[in-house]
Scaffold this motif. Structure first.
Motif, mmCIF file in Angstrom:
data_model
loop_
_atom_site.group_PDB
_atom_site.id
_atom_site.type_symbol
_atom_site.label_atom_id
_atom_site.label_comp_id
_atom_site.label_asym_id
_atom_site.label_seq_id
_atom_site.Cartn_x
_atom_site.Cartn_y
_atom_site.Cartn_z
ATOM 1 N N ALA A 189 -15.738 1.843 -10.400
ATOM 2 C CA ALA A 189 -14.460 1.741 -10.548
ATOM 3 C C ALA A 189 -13.572 0.634 -10.618
ATOM 4 C CB ALA A 189 -13.704 2.781 -9.296
ATOM 5 N N LEU A 190 -13.929 -0.531 -9.767
ATOM 6 C CA LEU A 190 -13.250 -1.606 -9.952
ATOM 7 C C LEU A 190 -13.850 -2.249 -11.217
ATOM 8 C CD1 LEU A 190 -14.260 -3.083 -6.212
ATOM 9 C CD2 LEU A 190 -12.095 -2.918 -7.493
ATOM 10 N N ALA A 191 -14.938 -2.049 -11.733
ATOM 11 C CA ALA A 191 -15.225 -2.680 -13.010
ATOM 12 C C ALA A 191 -14.358 -1.915 -14.195
ATOM 13 C CB ALA A 191 -16.706 -2.535 -13.430
ATOM 14 N N MET A 192 -14.225 -0.730 -14.210
ATOM 15 C CA MET A 192 -13.406 0.012 -15.009
ATOM 16 C C MET A 192 -11.950 -0.346 -15.167
ATOM 17 S SD MET A 192 -10.888 2.770 -15.138
ATOM 18 C CE MET A 192 -11.193 3.283 -13.544
ATOM 19 N N THR A 194 -3.495 -1.614 -9.783
ATOM 20 C CA THR A 194 -4.017 -0.609 -9.086
ATOM 21 C C THR A 194 -5.554 -0.682 -8.331
ATOM 22 O OG1 THR A 194 -5.119 0.371 -11.154
ATOM 23 C CG2 THR A 194 -3.001 1.129 -10.323
ATOM 24 N N ILE A 195 -6.162 -1.985 -8.469
ATOM 25 C CA ILE A 195 -7.407 -2.268 -8.143
ATOM 26 C C ILE A 195 -7.312 -2.469 -6.625
ATOM 27 C CG2 ILE A 195 -7.307 -4.865 -7.798
ATOM 28 C CD1 ILE A 195 -9.952 -4.625 -9.790
ATOM 29 N N ALA A 196 -6.422 -2.511 -5.684
ATOM 30 C CA ALA A 196 -6.220 -2.872 -4.365
ATOM 31 C C ALA A 196 -6.941 -1.689 -3.729
ATOM 32 C CB ALA A 196 -5.029 -3.016 -3.765
ATOM 33 N N GLY A 197 -6.801 -0.171 -4.093
ATOM 34 C CA GLY A 197 -7.012 0.820 -3.322
ATOM 35 C C GLY A 197 -8.749 0.884 -3.703
ATOM 36 N N ASP A 198 -9.205 0.695 -4.659
ATOM 37 C CA ASP A 198 -10.579 0.911 -4.945
ATOM 38 C C ASP A 198 -11.432 -0.164 -4.111
ATOM 39 O OD1 ASP A 198 -10.447 3.151 -6.734
ATOM 40 O OD2 ASP A 198 -10.171 1.689 -8.366
ATOM 41 N N LEU A 199 -11.053 -1.331 -3.882
ATOM 42 C CA LEU A 199 -11.446 -2.521 -3.158
ATOM 43 C C LEU A 199 -11.324 -2.131 -1.874
ATOM 44 C CD1 LEU A 199 -12.540 -5.299 -3.589
ATOM 45 C CD2 LEU A 199 -10.285 -6.259 -3.322
ATOM 46 N N VAL A 200 -10.394 -1.620 -1.376
ATOM 47 C CA VAL A 200 -10.500 -1.132 0.039
ATOM 48 C C VAL A 200 -11.401 0.021 0.452
ATOM 49 C CG1 VAL A 200 -9.118 0.129 1.804
ATOM 50 C CG2 VAL A 200 -8.140 -1.813 0.441
ATOM 51 N N TYR A 201 -11.501 1.131 -0.599
ATOM 52 C CA TYR A 201 -12.548 1.853 -0.500
ATOM 53 C C TYR A 201 -13.901 1.657 -0.676
ATOM 54 C CZ TYR A 201 -8.720 5.527 -1.004
ATOM 55 O OH TYR A 201 -7.481 5.845 -0.862
ATOM 56 N N LEU A 202 -14.486 0.248 -1.442
ATOM 57 C CA LEU A 202 -15.485 -0.209 -1.541
ATOM 58 C C LEU A 202 -15.883 -0.891 -0.204
ATOM 59 C CD1 LEU A 202 -17.947 -1.300 -3.121
ATOM 60 C CD2 LEU A 202 -16.531 -3.309 -3.925
#
Length: 129
Positions: free
Chosen positions: A91-94, A103-111
């Motif tokens: 998701a981060l790569a996408m 919008t990358i912050a949420g995915d980074l937190v989930y990762l």
């Protein structure tokens, strides 16, 4: 204390995955329109791919909680967390590819949470061993 934190993270991640699994049931156009720019990424994927992503998230939600809660194959918990970390890395790569830096912050937190859960359940608070 670490065990409690891991259970809380597992519950939170399971809830996130259950919510995300709605991709299996909601049409792509409706998903794209529902969250503004944060959900426009679904336009890059076919309906079949979105259903597959939703199915992976549904399985991850079950895999983070049920094996440990039912004491049946608890090794599946860190494996589910590892798979979820891979999903969020994708998701981060996408998001980076699409230039969605906001919008990358949420995915980074989930990762980060998925990696913490995998580390904790493979390591110091393992259910097996």
């Amino acid at each position: 204390m670490v065990n409690l934190a891991l259970w809380i993270v597992a519950g939170l991640m399971a809830a996130v995955c259950l919510t995300g699994s709605s991709k299996m049931f909601v049409p792509r156009e409706k998903l794209a329109a529902s969250g503004g720019t944060a959900t426009r990424w679904v336009e890059d994927f076919s309906p079949g791919a979105l259903k597959a992503i939703g199915a992976v998230e549904l399985l991850a939600a079950a895999g983070l909680i049920l094996p440990a809660a039912l004491d049946t194959a608890p090794i599946l918990v860190p494996l589910a967390a590892t798979g979820l970390a891979l999903l969020f890395a994708g998701a981060l790569a996408m998001r980076l590819r699409r230039g969605e830096r906001v919008t990358i912050a949420g995915d980074l937190v989930y990762l980060t949470l998925a990696l913490f859960l995998a580390w904790g359940r493979f390591g110091p608070e393992s259910f097996v061993g």
